[in-house]
Design a protein around this motif. Structure first.
Motif, PDB file in Angstrom:
ATOM      1  N   UNK A 173      -6.814  -1.394  -7.813  1.00  0.00           N
ATOM      2  CA  UNK A 173      -7.285  -0.195  -8.496  1.00  0.00           C
ATOM      3  C   UNK A 173      -6.378   0.104  -9.679  1.00  0.00           C
ATOM      4  N   UNK A 174      -6.994   0.315 -10.834  1.00  0.00           N
ATOM      5  CA  UNK A 174      -6.224   0.575 -12.034  1.00  0.00           C
ATOM      6  C   UNK A 174      -5.866  -0.666 -12.820  1.00  0.00           C
ATOM      7  N   UNK A 179       3.509  -2.115  -7.937  1.00  0.00           N
ATOM      8  CA  UNK A 179       3.785  -1.971  -6.506  1.00  0.00           C
ATOM      9  C   UNK A 179       4.918  -2.894  -6.076  1.00  0.00           C
ATOM     10  N   UNK A 180       4.919  -4.128  -6.582  1.00  0.00           N
ATOM     11  CA  UNK A 180       6.013  -5.055  -6.270  1.00  0.00           C
ATOM     12  C   UNK A 180       7.331  -4.524  -6.822  1.00  0.00           C
ATOM     13  N   UNK A 181       7.297  -3.965  -8.031  1.00  0.00           N
ATOM     14  CA  UNK A 181       8.513  -3.413  -8.622  1.00  0.00           C
ATOM     15  C   UNK A 181       9.035  -2.242  -7.794  1.00  0.00           C
ATOM     16  N   UNK A 182       8.123  -1.403  -7.326  1.00  0.00           N
ATOM     17  CA  UNK A 182       8.518  -0.271  -6.486  1.00  0.00           C
ATOM     18  C   UNK A 182       9.162  -0.755  -5.191  1.00  0.00           C
ATOM     19  N   UNK A 183       8.592  -1.795  -4.594  1.00  0.00           N
ATOM     20  CA  UNK A 183       9.169  -2.366  -3.377  1.00  0.00           C
ATOM     21  C   UNK A 183      10.576  -2.893  -3.646  1.00  0.00           C
ATOM     22  N   UNK A 213       0.834  -1.202   0.000  1.00  0.00           N
ATOM     23  CA  UNK A 213       0.000   0.000   0.000  1.00  0.00           C
ATOM     24  C   UNK A 213       0.874   1.259   0.000  1.00  0.00           C
ATOM     25  N   UNK A 214       2.054   1.171   0.609  1.00  0.00           N
ATOM     26  CA  UNK A 214       2.987   2.301   0.608  1.00  0.00           C
ATOM     27  C   UNK A 214       3.648   2.494  -0.753  1.00  0.00           C
ATOM     28  N   UNK A 215       3.430   1.541  -1.651  1.00  0.00           N
ATOM     29  CA  UNK A 215       3.991   1.610  -2.998  1.00  0.00           C
ATOM     30  C   UNK A 215       2.899   1.748  -4.056  1.00  0.00           C
ATOM     31  N   UNK A 216       1.737   2.236  -3.636  1.00  0.00           N
ATOM     32  CA  UNK A 216       0.696   2.585  -4.588  1.00  0.00           C
ATOM     33  C   UNK A 216      -0.418   1.579  -4.764  1.00  0.00           C
ATOM     34  N   UNK A 217      -0.334   0.397  -4.135  1.00  0.00           N
ATOM     35  CA  UNK A 217      -1.382  -0.605  -4.315  1.00  0.00           C
ATOM     36  C   UNK A 217      -2.621  -0.242  -3.502  1.00  0.00           C
TER      37      UNK A 217
END
Length: 470
Positions: free
Chosen positions: A214-215, A223-227, A76-80
């Motif tokens: 969402x999206x 989100x996984x990539x951002x993490x 969730x901290x990475x946009x999910x």
């Protein structure tokens, strides 16, 4: 060779979770992706018309929100952002109200007629055990943390779905509802253990719901990539790997690929006998998929169906069983079991204002090139007269085209191989994630616990690699 301590070939959720596990342990890791975008089976693209966002493969994620690993990553901290439909699942009938698999068990029971109390009594204990059940079920073969629960679960889960449904329920509504859930196993419903996935999905609906990112599903991959990047990991797209010498590491290499793809890439780095085992790994039926751009919501004959994110279109248990048997036997069913998702009813980012998306597929023989558009649309029209008038544009893919889009979907198999009892735990071989080459590992859905967007295959494969390469 490189400053990378490890590499992952493939960037689906399993590959990304493998890389995150390695990076969290302090390893410098690179993810190599052949496509122009990451995600594997969790991608979102404009397939029909500008502004309409369609999930190219997976769409609804009960196992994603339940994942004992992904749920710890703070995505969730990475946009999910998870979106929960009003109701996880609807199962309409020709001349009766739809069966509704709601988060609330009592609401579900009220739609199942004479079997409502039986459904409530069956599901309620498992819902309270969901967290422990999910941890044990989404794990490789071993001693479970809750052995009594798992033994009780197995008594039902390792039965054919049609047998279990007939023994538990008297009415068609509950039998058909469970048959549709078991249809996600992509095997004949008179074969064990087709009940297992049906039970897991039913319990998950009550325990955590069937949400969507969402999206679109691509948002989960992003989100996984951002993490991963926050941990120092690197992702490189447009990188087709055909030989091991193309992988920039002297450390372990994890493959989020079909077993046969690993055998091709590794070549003589694996013993011939082991490569032959990988190539004999059995894949299941394929799918024929349609994405729709619609000018209005689907006009369901039973308006309560519009409350559901997912809709099972197959009628009775007997009809669903016939459809799944046909695909397994290499035949095309005239009235296929259709899985339909209507994400834009709950996520307004998926389509331009006033319009909607539709996502539908049915199972077909492996490698089929048959156009199932008419058969799928006949099933939709059966339960939503006037549906054809809502179509602005559509995009279709047969089983062969799905393999072209994602070469790991052998024959259009999006589940990572058949989940028959002999392949359920020892997949793709008794070595599961490991190979005879101590540098090479498999982390795809062809390893335990199998198909689904949960990342556990990648996580456990990475743990094996870390244990072998401390």
């Amino acid at each position: 060779m490189s400053s990378y301590d490890a590499a992952v070939v493939g960037s689906g959720p399993n590959g990304l979770c493998a890389a995150i596990t390695l990076a969290a342990a302090g390893r410098t890791v690179i993810v190599l992706e052949a496509s122009d975008t990451i995600g594997g089976g969790a991608k979102t693209r404009e397939l029909t018309a500008p502004g309409f966002l369609h999930d190219t493969c997976s769409a609804i994620h009960p196992m994603g929100i339940s994942s004992p690993y992904m749920s710890t990553l703070g995505l969730e901290d990475h946009g999910l952002q998870w979106i929960h439909p009003t109701t996880p699942l609807a199962h309409p009938f020709d001349d009766a109200p739809a069966a509704m698999l709601a988060r609330d068990i009592d609401t579900t029971a009220a739609t199942l007629g004479i079997d409502g109390d039986k459904w409530r009594d069956w599901m309620s204990p498992w819902v309270t055990r969901w967290e422990g059940l999910a941890k044990d079920a989404l794990a490789p073969l071993g001693i479970p943390a809750h052995p009594i629960w798992m033994a009780q679960f197995a008594l039902s889960a390792f039965r054919p779905a049609t047998s279990l449904a007939r023994s538990r329920f008297k009415g068609e509504a509950a039998r058909a509802l469970f048959a549709g859930l078991a249809g996600h196993s992509v095997m004949p419903l008179d074969m064990a253990p087709s009940s297992a996935i049906g039970m897991m999905l039913g319990i998950a609906a009550h325990a955590v719901g069937w949400p969507m990112p969402k999206g679109g599903s691509g948002a989960l991959s992003q989100a996984l990539a951002s993490k991963l990047k926050s941990l120092g990991g690197v992702i490189q797209t447009h990188t087709q790997i055909d030989h091991l010498n193309q992988v920039p590491t002297d450390g372990p290499i994890l493959f989020e690929t079909a077993p046969a793809r690993l055998a091709d890439i590794a070549a003589d780095a694996l013993p011939y006998a082991f490569r032959a085992k990988l190539q004999r790994y059995r894949h299941g039926p394929g799918v024929f998929k349609i994405d729709y751009a619609l000018n209005s919501p689907v006009p369901w004959k039973d308006p309560t169906v519009a409350q559901a994110g997912t809709v099972h279109l197959g009628g009775t248990m007997a009809e669903i069983a016939a459809s799944e048997r046909a695909a397994w036997d290499g035949e095309h069913c005239e009235h296929p079991f259709v899985l339909f998702a209507q994400q834009s009813l709950f996520d307004d980012t998926r389509a331009p204002p006033g319009t909607h998306t539709g996502w539908a597929y049915c199972h077909t023989p492996s490698g089929s090139m048959t156009d199932m558009t008419q058969a799928i649309e006949s099933q939709i029209e059966r339960f939503a007269p006037g549906f054809m008038d809502t179509i602005i544009a559509k995009h279709t893919m047969n089983a062969t085209e799905i393999e072209v889009l994602n070469p790991n979907c052998i024959g259009g198999d999006v589940n990572g191989g058949v989940a028959t009892i002999d392949q359920l735990f020892m997949r793709p071989t008794a070595k599961t994630y490991r190979t005879p080459n101590p540098k090479l590992y498999l982390c795809s859905a062809a390893t335990p616990p199998g198909g689904g967007i949960h990342g556990m295959c990648g996580h456990f494969a990475a743990k094996a690699a870390l244990a072998d390469h401390p």
